[in-house]
Design an enzyme around this catalytic site. Structure first.
Site, PDB file in Angstrom:
ATOM      1  N   ASP A  83      23.203  57.273-112.746  1.00 36.21           N
ATOM      2  CA  ASP A  83      22.786  57.394-114.160  1.00 36.21           C
ATOM      3  C   ASP A  83      23.026  58.898-114.550  1.00 36.21           C
ATOM      4  O   ASP A  83      22.417  59.670-113.984  1.00 36.21           O
ATOM      5  CB  ASP A  83      21.569  57.158-114.565  1.00 36.21           C
ATOM      6  N   TYR A 118      24.525  60.041-132.257  1.00 38.13           N
ATOM      7  CA  TYR A 118      25.522  60.192-131.698  1.00 38.13           C
ATOM      8  C   TYR A 118      26.429  61.452-132.144  1.00 38.13           C
ATOM      9  O   TYR A 118      26.929  62.339-131.423  1.00 38.13           O
ATOM     10  CB  TYR A 118      26.304  58.931-131.824  1.00 38.13           C
ATOM     11  N   ASN A 135      32.417  61.845-119.421  1.00 30.10           N
ATOM     12  CA  ASN A 135      32.925  60.745-120.112  1.00 30.10           C
ATOM     13  C   ASN A 135      31.814  59.620-120.553  1.00 30.10           C
ATOM     14  O   ASN A 135      32.200  59.074-121.518  1.00 30.10           O
ATOM     15  CB  ASN A 135      34.109  60.353-119.572  1.00 30.10           C
ATOM     16  N   THR A 193      38.262  50.265-127.481  1.00 29.96           N
ATOM     17  CA  THR A 193      37.477  49.738-126.420  1.00 29.96           C
ATOM     18  C   THR A 193      36.341  49.141-126.814  1.00 29.96           C
ATOM     19  O   THR A 193      36.288  48.800-128.132  1.00 29.96           O
ATOM     20  CB  THR A 193      36.872  51.191-125.594  1.00 29.96           C
ATOM     21  N   ASP A 219      29.844  54.894-112.584  1.00 29.04           N
ATOM     22  CA  ASP A 219      29.471  54.157-113.808  1.00 29.04           C
ATOM     23  C   ASP A 219      28.269  53.743-113.305  1.00 29.04           C
ATOM     24  O   ASP A 219      27.844  52.811-112.468  1.00 29.04           O
ATOM     25  CB  ASP A 219      30.567  53.237-114.155  1.00 29.04           C
ATOM     26  N   LYS A 225      27.621  64.733-130.011  1.00 27.23           N
ATOM     27  CA  LYS A 225      28.991  64.913-129.795  1.00 27.23           C
ATOM     28  C   LYS A 225      29.204  66.419-130.152  1.00 27.23           C
ATOM     29  O   LYS A 225      30.021  66.946-129.534  1.00 27.23           O
ATOM     30  CB  LYS A 225      29.671  63.898-130.368  1.00 27.23           C
TER      31      LYS A 225
HETATM   32  N1  LIG Z   1      36.735  54.449-128.109  1.00 33.19           N
HETATM   33  C1  LIG Z   1      36.844  55.587-128.860  1.00 33.19           C
HETATM   34  O1  LIG Z   1      37.365  55.625-129.861  1.00 33.19           O
HETATM   35  C2  LIG Z   1      35.853  57.055-128.807  1.00 33.19           C
HETATM   36  C3  LIG Z   1      35.944  57.798-129.857  1.00 33.19           C
HETATM   37  C4  LIG Z   1      35.014  58.851-129.589  1.00 33.19           C
HETATM   38  C5  LIG Z   1      34.219  59.266-128.456  1.00 33.19           C
HETATM   39  N2  LIG Z   1      34.452  58.376-127.390  1.00 33.19           N
HETATM   40  C6  LIG Z   1      33.690  58.711-126.238  1.00 33.19           C
HETATM   41  O2  LIG Z   1      34.516  58.256-125.197  1.00 33.19           O
HETATM   42  C7  LIG Z   1      33.898  58.009-124.022  1.00 33.19           C
HETATM   43  C8  LIG Z   1      33.847  56.726-123.319  1.00 33.19           C
HETATM   44  O3  LIG Z   1      33.903  55.630-124.315  1.00 33.19           O
HETATM   45  P1  LIG Z   1      34.587  54.198-124.215  1.00 33.19           P
HETATM   46  O4  LIG Z   1      35.036  54.035-125.661  1.00 33.19           O
HETATM   47  O5  LIG Z   1      35.552  54.170-123.155  1.00 33.19           O
HETATM   48  O6  LIG Z   1      33.349  53.236-123.911  1.00 33.19           O
HETATM   49  P2  LIG Z   1      32.876  52.022-122.932  1.00 33.19           P
HETATM   50  O7  LIG Z   1      31.771  51.667-123.336  1.00 33.19           O
HETATM   51  O8  LIG Z   1      33.986  51.142-122.727  1.00 33.19           O
HETATM   52  O9  LIG Z   1      32.619  53.007-121.636  1.00 33.19           O
HETATM   53  C9  LIG Z   1      31.535  53.859-121.704  1.00 33.19           C
HETATM   54  C10 LIG Z   1      31.244  53.554-119.959  1.00 33.19           C
HETATM   55  O10 LIG Z   1      30.299  54.488-119.763  1.00 33.19           O
HETATM   56  C11 LIG Z   1      29.169  54.073-118.849  1.00 33.19           C
HETATM   57  N3  LIG Z   1      27.920  54.394-118.970  1.00 33.19           N
HETATM   58  C12 LIG Z   1      26.839  54.274-120.262  1.00 33.19           C
HETATM   59  N4  LIG Z   1      25.875  54.851-119.959  1.00 33.19           N
HETATM   60  C13 LIG Z   1      26.049  55.378-118.668  1.00 33.19           C
HETATM   61  C14 LIG Z   1      25.082  56.498-117.786  1.00 33.19           C
HETATM   62  N5  LIG Z   1      23.825  56.727-118.352  1.00 33.19           N
HETATM   63  N6  LIG Z   1      25.502  56.778-116.671  1.00 33.19           N
HETATM   64  C15 LIG Z   1      26.710  56.324-116.078  1.00 33.19           C
HETATM   65  N7  LIG Z   1      27.759  55.498-116.873  1.00 33.19           N
HETATM   66  C16 LIG Z   1      27.124  55.209-117.945  1.00 33.19           C
HETATM   67  C17 LIG Z   1      29.281  52.307-119.192  1.00 33.19           C
HETATM   68  O11 LIG Z   1      28.835  51.628-118.402  1.00 33.19           O
HETATM   69  C18 LIG Z   1      30.680  52.273-119.697  1.00 33.19           C
HETATM   70  O12 LIG Z   1      31.592  51.573-118.436  1.00 33.19           O
HETATM   71  C19 LIG Z   1      32.021  58.023-124.614  1.00 33.19           C
HETATM   72  O13 LIG Z   1      31.685  59.233-124.312  1.00 33.19           O
HETATM   73  C20 LIG Z   1      32.364  57.804-126.035  1.00 33.19           C
HETATM   74  O14 LIG Z   1      31.320  58.301-126.781  1.00 33.19           O
HETATM   75  C21 LIG Z   1      35.030  57.183-127.641  1.00 33.19           C
END
Ligand SMILES: NC(=O)c1ccc[n+]([C@@H]2O[C@H](COP(=O)([O-])OP(=O)(O)OC[C@H]3O[C@@H](n4cnc5c(N)ncnc54)[C@H](O)[C@@H]3O)[C@@H](O)[C@H]2O)c1
Length: 299
Positions: free
Chosen positions: A73, A172, A100, A206, A38, A176
């Site tokens: 990253d 986005y 993720n 989240t 992360d 996706k």
């Molecule tokens: N929460 C939802 O309902 C939902 C729905 C559809 C898709 N998603 C996808 O699920 C995944 C996780 O989302 P979440 O809701 O847990 O969000 P979140 O913001 O809680 O977690 C995302 C994490 O990714 C890390 N991150 C961001 N850019 C980064 C990089 N360049 N390198 C390394 N780490 C990086 C952030 O620091 C963070 O800890 C994402 O891909 C999001 O698009 C989430």
């Protein structure tokens, strides 16, 4: 409880928070050794801090598991190579990559800036490609050396935004949807060396989604990220070697297998643009509409 991932080595990107944190904990509870990647970025991708990733590592260790932090990253070519190398150096090999990590920069198309577009495409699309690419090269090399298939996994993260088309998220959603296409193509390419490639489309409460609307306590419980991770754990297991090229929705009370694009009505090709118009209309009236955001038929 059966430990489905005993001894497997997994890298989970964006694992400090939200959905990724639950994946890391779920995999560790099932016996995997985990690299918690992360960058520690904000929801919009700005900033960097490995403290939250270290907290997840500490949590895994408290449970008796093994884990280390990686702060690279995902969208950096060299950073992605480093996280794969660090995993192999620390644990001897790599079996599972869970892509993720993600960010949001929502804006209606007419107002979207170049930076908002580029940042989101960069983190999601390149951030899925780069770790997958370096892991795939490692797996191909291993398969060549041993003459056997590896039993490895790439699990990507798509979204209903891309699969079904959410307003305000052309950047986005395009990333996706691209990840879903990447999943299907990579699954076809890597099958012969024993790598499965699948994607999940999570729904979870989240920091990325907590401001979308008002949530009741029941809504929040149904969207707890822990409901998403069992699918990841199963797909990561050695047992799931025959599931590939699939996109699976998980969370908010459901696990659902998505169906992809396919040809609907068709006609023989025509040179006459005037004549083709009514035929296109006729075909459109005879096929299913694109689904709504719930992935179901529109009435
Ligand atoms: N929460 C939802 O309902 C939902 C729905 C559809 C898709 N998603 C996808 O699920 C995944 C996780 O989302 P979440 O809701 O847990 O969000 P979140 O913001 O809680 O977690 C995302 C994490 O990714 C890390 N991150 C961001 N850019 C980064 C990089 N360049 N390198 C390394 N780490 C990086 C952030 O620091 C963070 O800890 C994402 O891909 C999001 O698009 C989430």
């Amino acid at each position: 409880m059966a430990r489905l991932c005993e001894g497997r080595i997994a890298l989970v990107t964006g694992a400090a928070r939200g959905v990724g944190r639950e994946h890391a904990l779920g995999l560790a509870k099932h016996g995997a050794k985990v690299v918690v990647n992360d960058l520690g970025a904000g929801v919009d991708g700005s900033g960097a801090d490995t403290t939250p990733a270290q907290a997840v590592v500490d949590e895994i260790k408290d449970l008796g598991g093994e884990a280390i932090v990686n702060g690279d990253d995902v969208s950096s070519w060299d950073g992605a190579k480093n996280m794969i190398d660090q995993t192999i150096d620390a644990f001897g090999t790599i079996d599972v990559v869970v892509n993720n990590a993600g960010i949001l920069r929502d804006r209606m198309l007419v107002n979207m800036t170049e930076d908002e577009w580029d940042a989101v495409i960069q983190v999601h699309l390149k951030g899925t490609f780069a770790p997958s690419r370096h892991a795939a090269a490692y797996w191909r090399q291993r398969s060549k050396e041993t003459g056997e298939k590896v039993n490895a996994r790439i699990i990507n993260t798509s979204s209903t935004s891309g699969l079904y088309g959410n307003i305000g998220q052309t950047n986005y959603g395009a990333a996706k949807a691209g990840i879903a296409a990447f999943t299907i193509i990579a699954a076809r390419e890597l099958a012969r060396i024993g790598v499965t490639v699948n994607a999940i489309s999570p729904t979870a409460y989240t920091r990325m989604t907590d401001n979308l609307r008002e949530y009741t306590e029941e809504d929040i419980e149904r969207r707890d990220p822990r409901w998403v991770s069992p699918t990841i754990v199963y797909l990561s297991s050695a047992e799931a070697s025959d599931i590939t090229g699939r996109v699976i929705q998980a969370g908010n009370g459901r696990v659902a297998v998505c169906e992809g694009w396919r040809r609907g009505a068709e006609i023989d090709q025509l040179e006459d643009a005037e004549a083709i118009g009514p035929m296109i209309r006729d075909m459109i009236s005879n096929v299913r509409m694109n689904s709504g955001m719930d992935g179901l038929e529109l009435d």
